[in-house]
Design a protein around this motif. Structure first.
Motif, PDB file in Angstrom:
ATOM      1  N   VAL A  15      28.282 -31.210  -0.026  1.00  0.00           N
ATOM      2  CA  VAL A  15      27.403 -30.399   0.814  1.00  0.00           C
ATOM      3  C   VAL A  15      25.956 -30.831   0.632  1.00  0.00           C
ATOM      4  O   VAL A  15      25.236 -31.066   1.602  1.00  0.00           O
ATOM      5  CB  VAL A  15      27.571 -28.894   0.480  1.00  0.00           C
ATOM      6  CG1 VAL A  15      26.470 -28.065   1.116  1.00  0.00           C
ATOM      7  CG2 VAL A  15      28.929 -28.402   0.935  1.00  0.00           C
ATOM      8  N   SER A  16      25.519 -30.961  -0.614  1.00  0.00           N
ATOM      9  CA  SER A  16      24.126 -31.336  -0.853  1.00  0.00           C
ATOM     10  C   SER A  16      23.834 -32.734  -0.315  1.00  0.00           C
ATOM     11  O   SER A  16      22.767 -32.970   0.252  1.00  0.00           O
ATOM     12  CB  SER A  16      23.775 -31.232  -2.340  1.00  0.00           C
ATOM     13  OG  SER A  16      24.550 -32.102  -3.113  1.00  0.00           O
ATOM     14  N   LYS A  17      24.769 -33.647  -0.469  1.00  0.00           N
ATOM     15  CA  LYS A  17      24.562 -35.005   0.046  1.00  0.00           C
ATOM     16  C   LYS A  17      24.489 -35.012   1.573  1.00  0.00           C
ATOM     17  O   LYS A  17      23.686 -35.739   2.149  1.00  0.00           O
ATOM     18  CB  LYS A  17      25.668 -35.938  -0.437  1.00  0.00           C
ATOM     19  CG  LYS A  17      25.528 -36.325  -1.894  1.00  0.00           C
ATOM     20  CD  LYS A  17      26.511 -37.418  -2.255  1.00  0.00           C
ATOM     21  CE  LYS A  17      26.347 -37.870  -3.676  1.00  0.00           C
ATOM     22  NZ  LYS A  17      25.150 -38.656  -3.907  1.00  0.00           N
ATOM     23  N   VAL A  54      15.289 -22.953   7.166  1.00  0.00           N
ATOM     24  CA  VAL A  54      15.924 -21.910   7.977  1.00  0.00           C
ATOM     25  C   VAL A  54      17.395 -22.253   8.198  1.00  0.00           C
ATOM     26  O   VAL A  54      18.274 -21.388   8.068  1.00  0.00           O
ATOM     27  CB  VAL A  54      15.167 -21.724   9.316  1.00  0.00           C
ATOM     28  CG1 VAL A  54      15.965 -20.882  10.289  1.00  0.00           C
ATOM     29  CG2 VAL A  54      13.798 -21.113   9.060  1.00  0.00           C
ATOM     30  N   THR A  55      17.694 -23.505   8.491  1.00  0.00           N
ATOM     31  CA  THR A  55      19.081 -23.935   8.685  1.00  0.00           C
ATOM     32  C   THR A  55      19.898 -23.725   7.420  1.00  0.00           C
ATOM     33  O   THR A  55      21.035 -23.242   7.479  1.00  0.00           O
ATOM     34  CB  THR A  55      19.136 -25.419   9.110  1.00  0.00           C
ATOM     35  OG1 THR A  55      18.395 -25.574  10.318  1.00  0.00           O
ATOM     36  CG2 THR A  55      20.556 -25.896   9.303  1.00  0.00           C
ATOM     37  N   ILE A  56      19.326 -24.065   6.281  1.00  0.00           N
ATOM     38  CA  ILE A  56      20.014 -23.881   5.000  1.00  0.00           C
ATOM     39  C   ILE A  56      20.375 -22.409   4.802  1.00  0.00           C
ATOM     40  O   ILE A  56      21.489 -22.074   4.392  1.00  0.00           O
ATOM     41  CB  ILE A  56      19.127 -24.386   3.829  1.00  0.00           C
ATOM     42  CG1 ILE A  56      18.930 -25.893   3.902  1.00  0.00           C
ATOM     43  CG2 ILE A  56      19.692 -23.971   2.478  1.00  0.00           C
ATOM     44  CD1 ILE A  56      20.170 -26.714   3.717  1.00  0.00           C
ATOM     45  N   VAL A  57      19.431 -21.518   5.100  1.00  0.00           N
ATOM     46  CA  VAL A  57      19.676 -20.078   4.938  1.00  0.00           C
ATOM     47  C   VAL A  57      20.716 -19.606   5.946  1.00  0.00           C
ATOM     48  O   VAL A  57      21.646 -18.872   5.600  1.00  0.00           O
ATOM     49  CB  VAL A  57      18.360 -19.279   5.078  1.00  0.00           C
ATOM     50  CG1 VAL A  57      18.622 -17.780   5.101  1.00  0.00           C
ATOM     51  CG2 VAL A  57      17.411 -19.640   3.945  1.00  0.00           C
ATOM     52  N   GLU A  58      20.583 -20.043   7.191  1.00  0.00           N
ATOM     53  CA  GLU A  58      21.525 -19.615   8.241  1.00  0.00           C
ATOM     54  C   GLU A  58      22.952 -20.073   7.955  1.00  0.00           C
ATOM     55  O   GLU A  58      23.913 -19.396   8.312  1.00  0.00           O
ATOM     56  CB  GLU A  58      21.072 -20.136   9.604  1.00  0.00           C
ATOM     57  CG  GLU A  58      19.847 -19.429  10.131  1.00  0.00           C
ATOM     58  CD  GLU A  58      19.310 -20.030  11.412  1.00  0.00           C
ATOM     59  OE1 GLU A  58      19.683 -21.187  11.759  1.00  0.00           O
ATOM     60  OE2 GLU A  58      18.505 -19.354  12.080  1.00  0.00           O
ATOM     61  N   THR A  91      22.270 -21.592  -2.081  1.00  0.00           N
ATOM     62  CA  THR A  91      22.622 -21.841  -3.487  1.00  0.00           C
ATOM     63  C   THR A  91      22.538 -23.325  -3.830  1.00  0.00           C
ATOM     64  O   THR A  91      22.409 -23.687  -4.993  1.00  0.00           O
ATOM     65  CB  THR A  91      24.041 -21.330  -3.810  1.00  0.00           C
ATOM     66  OG1 THR A  91      24.963 -21.925  -2.899  1.00  0.00           O
ATOM     67  CG2 THR A  91      24.117 -19.812  -3.717  1.00  0.00           C
ATOM     68  N   GLU A  92      22.589 -24.169  -2.812  1.00  0.00           N
ATOM     69  CA  GLU A  92      22.554 -25.622  -3.011  1.00  0.00           C
ATOM     70  C   GLU A  92      21.171 -26.230  -2.793  1.00  0.00           C
ATOM     71  O   GLU A  92      21.019 -27.452  -2.843  1.00  0.00           O
ATOM     72  CB  GLU A  92      23.535 -26.301  -2.048  1.00  0.00           C
ATOM     73  CG  GLU A  92      24.963 -25.835  -2.168  1.00  0.00           C
ATOM     74  CD  GLU A  92      25.559 -26.163  -3.512  1.00  0.00           C
ATOM     75  OE1 GLU A  92      25.279 -27.262  -4.034  1.00  0.00           O
ATOM     76  OE2 GLU A  92      26.261 -25.311  -4.050  1.00  0.00           O
ATOM     77  N   GLY A 126      16.714 -32.323  -4.412  1.00  0.00           N
ATOM     78  CA  GLY A 126      16.765 -33.412  -5.394  1.00  0.00           C
ATOM     79  C   GLY A 126      17.358 -34.680  -4.794  1.00  0.00           C
ATOM     80  O   GLY A 126      16.861 -35.790  -5.028  1.00  0.00           O
ATOM     81  N   GLU A 127      18.400 -34.509  -4.002  1.00  0.00           N
ATOM     82  CA  GLU A 127      19.035 -35.658  -3.341  1.00  0.00           C
ATOM     83  C   GLU A 127      18.110 -36.271  -2.289  1.00  0.00           C
ATOM     84  O   GLU A 127      18.030 -37.490  -2.168  1.00  0.00           O
ATOM     85  CB  GLU A 127      20.358 -35.212  -2.709  1.00  0.00           C
ATOM     86  CG  GLU A 127      21.172 -36.320  -2.115  1.00  0.00           C
ATOM     87  CD  GLU A 127      21.712 -37.309  -3.138  1.00  0.00           C
ATOM     88  OE1 GLU A 127      21.929 -38.480  -2.750  1.00  0.00           O
ATOM     89  OE2 GLU A 127      21.919 -36.936  -4.313  1.00  0.00           O
ATOM     90  N   VAL A 128      17.389 -35.427  -1.541  1.00  0.00           N
ATOM     91  CA  VAL A 128      16.426 -35.929  -0.551  1.00  0.00           C
ATOM     92  C   VAL A 128      15.363 -36.773  -1.238  1.00  0.00           C
ATOM     93  O   VAL A 128      15.021 -37.868  -0.787  1.00  0.00           O
ATOM     94  CB  VAL A 128      15.761 -34.759   0.222  1.00  0.00           C
ATOM     95  CG1 VAL A 128      14.544 -35.224   0.995  1.00  0.00           C
ATOM     96  CG2 VAL A 128      16.752 -34.111   1.156  1.00  0.00           C
ATOM     97  N   ILE A 129      14.854 -36.260  -2.352  1.00  0.00           N
ATOM     98  CA  ILE A 129      13.833 -36.990  -3.107  1.00  0.00           C
ATOM     99  C   ILE A 129      14.374 -38.344  -3.559  1.00  0.00           C
ATOM    100  O   ILE A 129      13.710 -39.367  -3.408  1.00  0.00           O
ATOM    101  CB  ILE A 129      13.345 -36.139  -4.305  1.00  0.00           C
ATOM    102  CG1 ILE A 129      12.539 -34.951  -3.787  1.00  0.00           C
ATOM    103  CG2 ILE A 129      12.532 -36.975  -5.283  1.00  0.00           C
ATOM    104  CD1 ILE A 129      12.240 -33.882  -4.820  1.00  0.00           C
ATOM    105  N   SER A 130      15.599 -38.367  -4.065  1.00  0.00           N
ATOM    106  CA  SER A 130      16.209 -39.632  -4.505  1.00  0.00           C
ATOM    107  C   SER A 130      16.369 -40.610  -3.342  1.00  0.00           C
ATOM    108  O   SER A 130      16.064 -41.800  -3.484  1.00  0.00           O
ATOM    109  CB  SER A 130      17.582 -39.371  -5.129  1.00  0.00           C
ATOM    110  OG  SER A 130      17.457 -38.631  -6.299  1.00  0.00           O
ATOM    111  N   LEU A 131      16.839 -40.129  -2.211  1.00  0.00           N
ATOM    112  CA  LEU A 131      17.032 -41.002  -1.039  1.00  0.00           C
ATOM    113  C   LEU A 131      15.711 -41.588  -0.548  1.00  0.00           C
ATOM    114  O   LEU A 131      15.622 -42.784  -0.256  1.00  0.00           O
ATOM    115  CB  LEU A 131      17.715 -40.224   0.089  1.00  0.00           C
ATOM    116  CG  LEU A 131      19.187 -39.872  -0.106  1.00  0.00           C
ATOM    117  CD1 LEU A 131      19.647 -38.873   0.950  1.00  0.00           C
ATOM    118  CD2 LEU A 131      20.047 -41.136  -0.069  1.00  0.00           C
TER     119      LEU A 131
END
Length: 181
Positions: free
Chosen positions: A5-7, A78-82, A87-88, A94-99
């Protein structure tokens, strides 16, 4: 499942950053947002509370971050909340920063030493890492662990260079124990 999900969400935000040619601003925003979320535990408790309606959470996110982050990052939150994925959020950011760092040829190194090192030694380590990698910039995160006794341990991605005295002593001990008399 959570890692997938996070990826997935991180990949979507990363692709938006590349498409909009905003990788550097997104990197700064994601880092700042991650820091804010980590330091405000009450906000996280509110956002993860099961009895608070999703619409109320979306309103809070909009009110808190409206003029503080870009419209793309706000839309992402907003999308994450919707989608009930708050929770992720830390894993996603963190993954966005790495990418984005990888895309911009910025490496991250975790350097652990037995004693605190000065600025000149830090610069020397960073120069050496730049010379031996393909990165054009290195973010070094320094830690002190007196259990190393001496030397240092450097971790970059899945690579580890361990030149600590502790590791050398452990290896010597294993070799001595393996000797049959």
């Amino acid at each position: 499942m959570a890692k997938l999900v996070s990826k997935t969400y991180a990949q979507a935000l990363f692709e938006l950053a590349v498409e909009e040619e905003k990788t550097t601003p997104f990197l700064e925003e994601a880092g700042g947002l991650l820091e804010v979320l980590r330091t405000n535990a009450e906000f996280g408790q509110f956002m993860n509370h099961p009895k608070i309606q999703k619409e109320d959470k979306v309103e809070v996110v909009k009110n808190v971050f409206q003029d503080k982050i870009s419209k793309e990052m706000l839309g992402f939150l907003v999308t994450i909340v919707e989608k009930d994925r708050y929770t992720e959020i830390e894993a996603i950011l963190g993954e966005v920063i790495s990418l984005i760092k990888e895309y911009n040829n910025i490496g991250t190194a975790y350097v652990t030493t037995a004693i605190a090192i000065n600025e000149q030694e830090k610069q020397d380590i960073e120069s050496r890492l730049l010379a031996t990698t393909h990165y054009k910039m290195i973010d070094c995160i320094y830690q002190v662990d007196s259990n190393l006794i001496g030397g240092m341990v450097i971790k970059m991605g899945d690579r580890v260079v361990d030149s600590s005295i502790r590791t050398k002593l452990d290896k010597l001990q294993r070799e001595l124990l393996a000797i049959q008399l």
